[in-house]
Design a protein around this motif. Structure first.
Motif, PDB file in Angstrom:
ATOM      1  N   ASP A 112       0.838  -1.203   0.000  1.00 17.87           N
ATOM      2  CA  ASP A 112       0.000   0.000   0.000  1.00 17.87           C
ATOM      3  C   ASP A 112       0.874   1.255   0.000  1.00 17.87           C
ATOM      4  O   ASP A 112       0.562   2.242  -0.672  1.00 17.87           O
ATOM      5  CB  ASP A 112      -0.932  -0.011   1.213  1.00 17.87           C
ATOM      6  CG  ASP A 112      -2.149   0.875   1.013  1.00 17.87           C
ATOM      7  OD1 ASP A 112      -2.810   0.745  -0.044  1.00 17.87           O
ATOM      8  OD2 ASP A 112      -2.434   1.697   1.895  1.00 17.87           O
ATOM      9  N   GLY A 117      -1.281   3.664  -2.161  1.00 22.86           N
ATOM     10  CA  GLY A 117      -2.662   3.388  -1.794  1.00 22.86           C
ATOM     11  C   GLY A 117      -3.526   2.812  -2.896  1.00 22.86           C
ATOM     12  O   GLY A 117      -4.738   3.051  -2.913  1.00 22.86           O
ATOM     13  N   GLN A 208      -3.942   3.865   2.747  1.00 26.65           N
ATOM     14  CA  GLN A 208      -5.310   3.402   2.968  1.00 26.65           C
ATOM     15  C   GLN A 208      -5.514   2.786   4.352  1.00 26.65           C
ATOM     16  O   GLN A 208      -6.653   2.546   4.741  1.00 26.65           O
ATOM     17  CB  GLN A 208      -5.717   2.372   1.911  1.00 26.65           C
ATOM     18  CG  GLN A 208      -5.799   2.914   0.499  1.00 26.65           C
ATOM     19  CD  GLN A 208      -6.318   1.881  -0.480  1.00 26.65           C
ATOM     20  OE1 GLN A 208      -7.345   2.053  -1.106  1.00 26.65           O
ATOM     21  NE2 GLN A 208      -5.600   0.777  -0.614  1.00 26.65           N
ATOM     22  N   VAL A 212      -8.368  -1.987   0.181  1.00 23.81           N
ATOM     23  CA  VAL A 212      -9.735  -2.284  -0.249  1.00 23.81           C
ATOM     24  C   VAL A 212      -9.932  -3.795  -0.189  1.00 23.81           C
ATOM     25  O   VAL A 212      -9.092  -4.557  -0.670  1.00 23.81           O
ATOM     26  CB  VAL A 212      -9.983  -1.759  -1.673  1.00 23.81           C
ATOM     27  CG1 VAL A 212     -11.346  -2.208  -2.188  1.00 23.81           C
ATOM     28  CG2 VAL A 212      -9.880  -0.238  -1.699  1.00 23.81           C
ATOM     29  N   THR A 420      -6.399   7.423  -3.628  1.00 22.62           N
ATOM     30  CA  THR A 420      -6.207   5.988  -3.427  1.00 22.62           C
ATOM     31  C   THR A 420      -7.243   5.186  -4.202  1.00 22.62           C
ATOM     32  O   THR A 420      -8.221   5.726  -4.746  1.00 22.62           O
ATOM     33  CB  THR A 420      -6.324   5.632  -1.940  1.00 22.62           C
ATOM     34  OG1 THR A 420      -7.680   5.882  -1.527  1.00 22.62           O
ATOM     35  CG2 THR A 420      -5.358   6.451  -1.095  1.00 22.62           C
ATOM     36  N   ARG A 422      -9.435   3.201  -2.926  1.00 25.08           N
ATOM     37  CA  ARG A 422     -10.731   3.359  -2.248  1.00 25.08           C
ATOM     38  C   ARG A 422     -11.411   4.659  -2.670  1.00 25.08           C
ATOM     39  O   ARG A 422     -12.620   4.689  -2.908  1.00 25.08           O
ATOM     40  CB  ARG A 422     -10.523   3.313  -0.733  1.00 25.08           C
ATOM     41  CG  ARG A 422     -11.815   3.469   0.081  1.00 25.08           C
ATOM     42  CD  ARG A 422     -11.609   3.217   1.553  1.00 25.08           C
ATOM     43  NE  ARG A 422     -11.408   1.801   1.828  1.00 25.08           N
ATOM     44  CZ  ARG A 422     -10.256   1.259   2.241  1.00 25.08           C
ATOM     45  NH1 ARG A 422      -9.206   2.028   2.444  1.00 25.08           N
ATOM     46  NH2 ARG A 422     -10.167  -0.029   2.455  1.00 25.08           N
ATOM     47  N   HIS A 423     -10.626   5.713  -2.748  1.00 34.39           N
ATOM     48  CA  HIS A 423     -11.191   7.006  -3.148  1.00 34.39           C
ATOM     49  C   HIS A 423     -11.669   6.969  -4.592  1.00 34.39           C
ATOM     50  O   HIS A 423     -12.727   7.525  -4.932  1.00 34.39           O
ATOM     51  CB  HIS A 423     -10.154   8.112  -2.961  1.00 34.39           C
ATOM     52  CG  HIS A 423     -10.707   9.483  -3.159  1.00 34.39           C
ATOM     53  ND1 HIS A 423     -11.509  10.110  -2.225  1.00 34.39           N
ATOM     54  CD2 HIS A 423     -10.599  10.342  -4.198  1.00 34.39           C
ATOM     55  CE1 HIS A 423     -11.858  11.302  -2.671  1.00 34.39           C
ATOM     56  NE2 HIS A 423     -11.326  11.472  -3.867  1.00 34.39           N
ATOM     57  N   ASP A 430      -9.841   8.342   2.105  1.00 37.26           N
ATOM     58  CA  ASP A 430      -8.932   7.237   1.842  1.00 37.26           C
ATOM     59  C   ASP A 430      -8.985   6.155   2.911  1.00 37.26           C
ATOM     60  O   ASP A 430      -8.545   5.037   2.684  1.00 37.26           O
ATOM     61  CB  ASP A 430      -7.486   7.758   1.744  1.00 37.26           C
ATOM     62  CG  ASP A 430      -7.296   8.662   0.540  1.00 37.26           C
ATOM     63  OD1 ASP A 430      -8.060   8.516  -0.428  1.00 37.26           O
ATOM     64  OD2 ASP A 430      -6.397   9.513   0.584  1.00 37.26           O
ATOM     65  N   HIS A 431      -9.492   6.471   4.089  1.00 35.73           N
ATOM     66  CA  HIS A 431      -9.454   5.522   5.198  1.00 35.73           C
ATOM     67  C   HIS A 431     -10.833   4.947   5.474  1.00 35.73           C
ATOM     68  O   HIS A 431     -11.850   5.432   4.976  1.00 35.73           O
ATOM     69  CB  HIS A 431      -8.883   6.184   6.443  1.00 35.73           C
ATOM     70  CG  HIS A 431      -7.550   6.804   6.211  1.00 35.73           C
ATOM     71  ND1 HIS A 431      -6.484   6.082   5.739  1.00 35.73           N
ATOM     72  CD2 HIS A 431      -7.127   8.091   6.323  1.00 35.73           C
ATOM     73  CE1 HIS A 431      -5.435   6.888   5.601  1.00 35.73           C
ATOM     74  NE2 HIS A 431      -5.804   8.109   5.936  1.00 35.73           N
ATOM     75  N   ASP A 451     -13.976  -0.667   8.926  1.00 34.35           N
ATOM     76  CA  ASP A 451     -14.542   0.059   7.823  1.00 34.35           C
ATOM     77  C   ASP A 451     -16.034  -0.104   7.765  1.00 34.35           C
ATOM     78  O   ASP A 451     -16.529  -1.148   7.968  1.00 34.35           O
ATOM     79  CB  ASP A 451     -13.891  -0.439   6.553  1.00 34.35           C
ATOM     80  CG  ASP A 451     -14.352   0.298   5.351  1.00 34.35           C
ATOM     81  OD1 ASP A 451     -14.026  -0.140   4.283  1.00 34.35           O
ATOM     82  OD2 ASP A 451     -15.002   1.301   5.456  1.00 34.35           O
TER      83      ASP A 451
END
Length: 464
Positions: A112, A117, A208, A212, A420, A422-423, A430-431, A451
């Protein structure tokens, strides 16, 4: 998959296929740059630890056909591909059954960091008996017990990724000589049924935190696990009607898990054969079919269904095959056929020769674009996990013919969102959010969360 024959056994013999070049870094870098040029969200890399040896009771046919053997580690490919790209995501399959979560947490955090990320993890519990035997066990754990084990495995990882190091623990204070503040780094103190992990995570917080999460559980227990953990979920269904039901079940499971039904992205497996005209695409499909291996297909089908199809004649009616598993699977396949005839073992082999358990779409770029839109509209699926007939040719054809057709229809955008993986996928921070699985962990007095978003189901290879 980091092997020769992933879903289309025999196609490695095609003169335009480069899958036999899988053990070179150039092959993977070239593929990654091609996919980014086409605006793909990510490259998903499946994996198995073990061989397909249900067919004829040995692994000889799998070896002969290159059917997911030889197979190399998927994680080691990612750094080079990430360096050659800026936005492409990477979903990596690794099982929970045979590696302790403590070193695995560091491996994923390292990737990561190195990818800024762009890493996702496809969580699989394993299903090949050969893997268990070669790790010193007689067989895999029972189906539901594998998921119970995986529940704790992820709990340990979440504590390490999300709760051990506070986000501002790394100070880099040259004046005071403090690189990281020990008061902000916490021992997780985990002691459970399967794992005892008292210490701290070895890596500082990555972009991240938790990668993911992808997952691909088809059983009721697998869907429940996915609803609790996954941000993206991979499925395989031969028809729109079956896929619509599968997607609906997953949405319901998400609600049961306390999440929004659209928290997770659901991707369905399919293969695309396309060209500049409908006639050229159909001619290409006919050519590909000449290279498909019946034996290789039955190696896969036997492994996925747990039935030795070598013990039956190729023209044996499927009704003579005594297996609930294969009966239900072939019943689904027959819904995709207009003939209405009873299927034989040979028909199973032909179905799985290209693309495995998913459908094969054949047509011009415009025809494929229209078909993809229909699948989304009629099934509520979010997107597609695209397998290949030949590589990289199948993906080159998609980028050349299908992507422009989708763009003309206004349903595809090659422009990437910064940030990232995820974004990019969800357009959020991002988290991980604070209410994943409804749980909030406190480690060493510090609040650490898991999450709230749903995570991915991943594997082109369906898990029985």
């Amino acid at each position: 998959m980091n092997c020769v024959a992933h879903q289309s056994p025999g196609l490695w013999r095609h003169p335009d296929d480069r899958s036999w070049d899988y053990n070179t870094i150039d092959y993977w870098v070239d593929l990654a740059t091609l996919l980014e040029r086409g605006g793909f969200d990510g490259l998903f890399i499946a994996d198995v630890l073990g061989t397909y040896d249900v067919y004829a009771g040995t692994d000889e046919a799998a070896i002969r056909q290159g059917a997911q053997i030889p197979v190399n580690d998927p994680l080691l490919l990612v750094s080079a591909m990430a360096h050659a790209t800026e936005h492409l995501g990477f979903g990596i399959t690794t099982g929970t059954g045979f590696e302790h979560p403590y070193p695995f947490a560091r491996r994923l955090s390292t990737l990561d960091h190195l990818t800024r990320g762009r890493v996702g993890w496809n969580v699989v519990t394993g299903y090949l008996p050969a893997a268990a035997r070669n790790m010193g066990e007689e067989d895999q754990l029972a189906h539901d017990a594998r998921y119970d084990h995986a529940d704790e495995y992820l709990t340990v990882l979440y504590k390490l990724w999300e709760g051990s190091w506070e986000r501002d623990a790394v100070r880099r204070d040259r004046a005071r000589g403090v690189f990281a503040d020990p008061a902000k780094v916490h021992h997780i103190g985990h002691r459970g049924e399967h794992f005892s992990v008292p210490g701290i995570h070895l890596s500082e917080p990555s972009p991240q935190g938790s990668p993911v999460i992808y997952q691909a559980g088809a059983s009721p227990r697998g869907r429940r696990f996915a609803a609790q953990n996954a941000e993206a979920i991979f499925v395989a269904a031969p028809t729109k009607a079956i896929l619509r039901e599968v997607v609906s079940q997953i949405r319901d499971e998400l609600v049961t898990a306390g999440r929004d039904p659209y928290d997770a992205r659901i991707y369905t497996l399919l293969t695309i054969i396309t060209d500049s005209t409908p006639e050229a695409a159909r001619a290409k499909a006919t050519e590909y079919q000449r290279y498909a291996s019946d034996e290789g297909s039955l190696v896969f089908m036997s492994g996925w269904m747990g039935i030795d199809l070598a013990s039956y004649d190729l023209d044996e009616p499927i009704g003579n095959v005594e297996s609930n598993a294969i009966q239900s699977a072939v019943s689904a396949f027959q819904q995709a056929s207009d003939s209405g005839k009873e299927w034989s073992v040979r028909d199973i082999a032909a179905w799985g020769g290209i693309g495995g358990m998913g459908p094969v779409l054949i047509g011009s770029g415009d025809e494929i674009a229209e078909s993809l839109q229909e699948w989304v509209t009629e099934t509520d699926v979010d997107g597609f996990n695209v397998a290949y007939a030949i590589t990289p040719g199948s993906f080159e054809d998609i980028v050349t013919h299908v992507v422009p057709a989708l763009e003309r229809r206004g349903v595809y955008d090659r422009t990437y969102t910064p940030g990232t993986l995820r974004h990019k996928l969800f357009g959020r921070g991002d988290h991980l959010p604070d209410n994943h699985r409804g749980a909030t962990y406190r480690v060493g007095g510090s609040r650490s969360t898991i999450d709230d978003s749903i995570r991915t189901i991943g594997a082109l290879t369906p898990t029985p």
